[in-house]
Design an enzyme around this catalytic site. Structure first.
Site, PDB file in Angstrom:
ATOM      1  N   HIS A 166       0.866  -1.180   0.000  1.00 53.50           N
ATOM      2  CA  HIS A 166       0.000   0.000   0.000  1.00 53.50           C
ATOM      3  C   HIS A 166       0.904   1.231   0.000  1.00 53.50           C
ATOM      4  O   HIS A 166       1.540   1.534   1.009  1.00 53.50           O
ATOM      5  CB  HIS A 166      -0.905  -0.025   1.233  1.00 53.50           C
ATOM      6  CG  HIS A 166      -1.840  -1.194   1.234  1.00 53.50           C
ATOM      7  ND1 HIS A 166      -2.179  -1.896   2.356  1.00 53.50           N
ATOM      8  CD2 HIS A 166      -2.489  -1.782   0.195  1.00 53.50           C
ATOM      9  CE1 HIS A 166      -3.023  -2.870   2.020  1.00 53.50           C
ATOM     10  NE2 HIS A 166      -3.218  -2.828   0.719  1.00 53.50           N
ATOM     11  N   GLU A 169       1.467   4.060   2.630  1.00 54.84           N
ATOM     12  CA  GLU A 169       1.994   3.687   3.947  1.00 54.84           C
ATOM     13  C   GLU A 169       3.518   3.832   3.939  1.00 54.84           C
ATOM     14  O   GLU A 169       4.278   2.871   4.029  1.00 54.84           O
ATOM     15  CB  GLU A 169       1.529   2.273   4.289  1.00 54.84           C
ATOM     16  CG  GLU A 169      -0.001   2.233   4.441  1.00 54.84           C
ATOM     17  CD  GLU A 169      -0.631   0.850   4.347  1.00 54.84           C
ATOM     18  OE1 GLU A 169      -1.866   0.775   4.242  1.00 54.84           O
ATOM     19  OE2 GLU A 169       0.111  -0.146   4.375  1.00 54.84           O
ATOM     20  N   HIS A 259       3.393  -2.586   6.935  1.00 54.30           N
ATOM     21  CA  HIS A 259       2.270  -1.691   6.583  1.00 54.30           C
ATOM     22  C   HIS A 259       2.137  -0.548   7.579  1.00 54.30           C
ATOM     23  O   HIS A 259       2.820  -0.488   8.592  1.00 54.30           O
ATOM     24  CB  HIS A 259       0.958  -2.481   6.607  1.00 54.30           C
ATOM     25  CG  HIS A 259       0.767  -3.396   5.452  1.00 54.30           C
ATOM     26  ND1 HIS A 259      -0.133  -3.156   4.460  1.00 54.30           N
ATOM     27  CD2 HIS A 259       1.389  -4.562   5.126  1.00 54.30           C
ATOM     28  CE1 HIS A 259      -0.091  -4.129   3.567  1.00 54.30           C
ATOM     29  NE2 HIS A 259       0.825  -5.003   3.941  1.00 54.30           N
ATOM     30  N   GLU A 335       1.990  -3.608  11.490  1.00 55.99           N
ATOM     31  CA  GLU A 335       1.250  -2.357  11.277  1.00 55.99           C
ATOM     32  C   GLU A 335       1.794  -1.272  12.198  1.00 55.99           C
ATOM     33  O   GLU A 335       1.863  -1.442  13.412  1.00 55.99           O
ATOM     34  CB  GLU A 335      -0.248  -2.564  11.579  1.00 55.99           C
ATOM     35  CG  GLU A 335      -0.931  -3.564  10.655  1.00 55.99           C
ATOM     36  CD  GLU A 335      -1.313  -2.981   9.291  1.00 55.99           C
ATOM     37  OE1 GLU A 335      -1.137  -1.753   9.090  1.00 55.99           O
ATOM     38  OE2 GLU A 335      -1.795  -3.752   8.437  1.00 55.99           O
TER      39      GLU A 335
HETATM   40 ZN    ZN Z   1      -1.555  -1.579   4.317  1.00 53.40          ZN
END
Ligand code: ZN
Length: 374
Positions: A166, A169, A259, A335
């Protein structure tokens, strides 16, 4: 002097609706051929000393409206140090208003400190020039950019670290900068151990097209790459196809997918509960990694995170699940917050590039600590 606002640069994204004195009304452009929008990055020039009021509107339908609550925008004037500009969220209006006293007359604002394509190329070149590091181009994106991979180590265990599926990010690539600095440091004991026991494959940016285009979540074709791992294709997701093919060649024993999370103000891991090939023995290795990391750094915690999938319901389009299922690997998604670590907040900087780099160091130290169990 009236305000001037531009996003005509690498990873830029803003639409100017109107400018009125020291205030501007703005919107975020959607990812190409997609409905996702949340990443912004733009420059404002003004009279030095102006207190800017920048309203980003139309956010009720953004990808993660919960991301704007208790969020302060990232800002820099010297293009070295990224700080946070006090921002207020009007949920009913769907408007985030950023206030910033612009001392120098130029300021750059972004959803998170950007990681530029220029810096990415320097990162790859620096790592590739280190002794014992091999550069491989795994494939080519739709826009013609290389999918870069750095490999090192003489051991049997296959470790894959990959980031930024992504593209908005950007904290994920700051983490990679920390990881590569540690892994290529000849004096670092964890790196020495890991290089002795493992072959380490590092893909610092899975989605360079989306990164350069200023996307939040998709590649240049508007495809969310972390929903392609069951069936990647040259047409939709060449980035995933080439990486998964390379993984099929090497095998995978340990994988980490890096991420950022828009809404949760904490660092956390997601595992692979719910895969058909789940065993408690494999799952316990993931939980042990999580335990050791939470003991090692107060920037990591286990309370906040995503709900676990029920047995047999794991989404195999997501890389962490696909890799655990496919290879029997200890596989996880890291994350980091766009906001801050709410348990250890830094009002001035929020979650920052420097903290991403430190976290990478701790993540690899924990991997070294339990590498014989993997
Ligand atoms: Zn992500």
């Amino acid at each position: 002097m009236t305000l001037q606002i531009t996003s005509a640069f690498d990873s830029g994204n803003i639409i100017v609706e109107s400018i009125n004195g020291d205030s501007a009304s703005l919107r975020i452009a959607k990812d190409h051929q997609s409905d996702f929008y949340q990443w912004f990055h733009f420059r404002v020039t003004c009279e030095p000393g102006t207190t800017l009021k920048l309203a980003i509107t139309d956010l009720a339908d953004s990808a993660y409206p919960g991301g704007w609550q208790n969020y302060d925008a990232a800002v820099t004037e010297d293009r070295m140090e990224w700080l946070r500009a006090p921002s207020s969220w009007d949920k009913d209006a769907g408007t985030l208003t950023i206030q910033w006293e612009c001392e120098s007359g130029s300021a750059w604002f972004a959803y998170f400190a950007p990681y530029s394509y220029e810096r990415h190329q320097n990162l790859v070149a620096d790592a590739a020039s280190c002794e014992g590091v091999t550069y491989r181009q795994l494939g080519t994106t739709g826009d013609g950019r290389p999918v870069d991979c750095l490999e090192m180590g003489e051991g049997e265990k296959q470790v894959w670290l990959y980031a930024r599926q992504h593209p908005g990010e950007s904290m994920a690539e700051w983490w990679m900068e920390g990881a590569l600095a540690k892994l290529t440091d000849p004096a670092d004991p964890h790196a020495r151990l890991l290089r002795q026991k493992c072959r380490i494959h590092v893909v610092p940016n899975m989605n360079p097209d989306g990164s350069v285009r200023g996307h939040l979540r998709t590649n240049g074709k508007g495809v969310n790459l972390n929903r392609e791992w069951h069936e990647p294709s040259e047409e939709r997701s060449p980035e995933i196809l080439c990486v998964r093919n390379a993984m099929d060649e090497s095998g995978v024993d340990f994988a980490m997918d890096v991420h950022g999370d828009e809404a949760i103000a904490a660092v956390f891991l997601a595992g692979f509960e719910g895969i058909e090939n789940w065993t408690d023995e494999l799952g316990d290795k993931f939980y042990r990694y999580q335990d050791l990391l939470s003991q090692r750094t107060p920037d990591f915690q286990k309370e906040l995170g995503y709900p676990k999938s029920k047995p047999g319901t794991a989404n195999l389009t997501i890389s962490t699940n696909q890799i655990a299922q496919r290879f029997g690997a200890v596989s996880m998604t890291l994350e980091m917050p766009f906001k801050d670590n709410q348990f250890l907040p830094d009002k001035q900087r929020g979650w920052s590039p420097e903290r991403c780099i430190r976290l990478a160091d701790d993540c690899l130290a924990v991997l070294a600590e339990m590498i014989d169990e993997i």
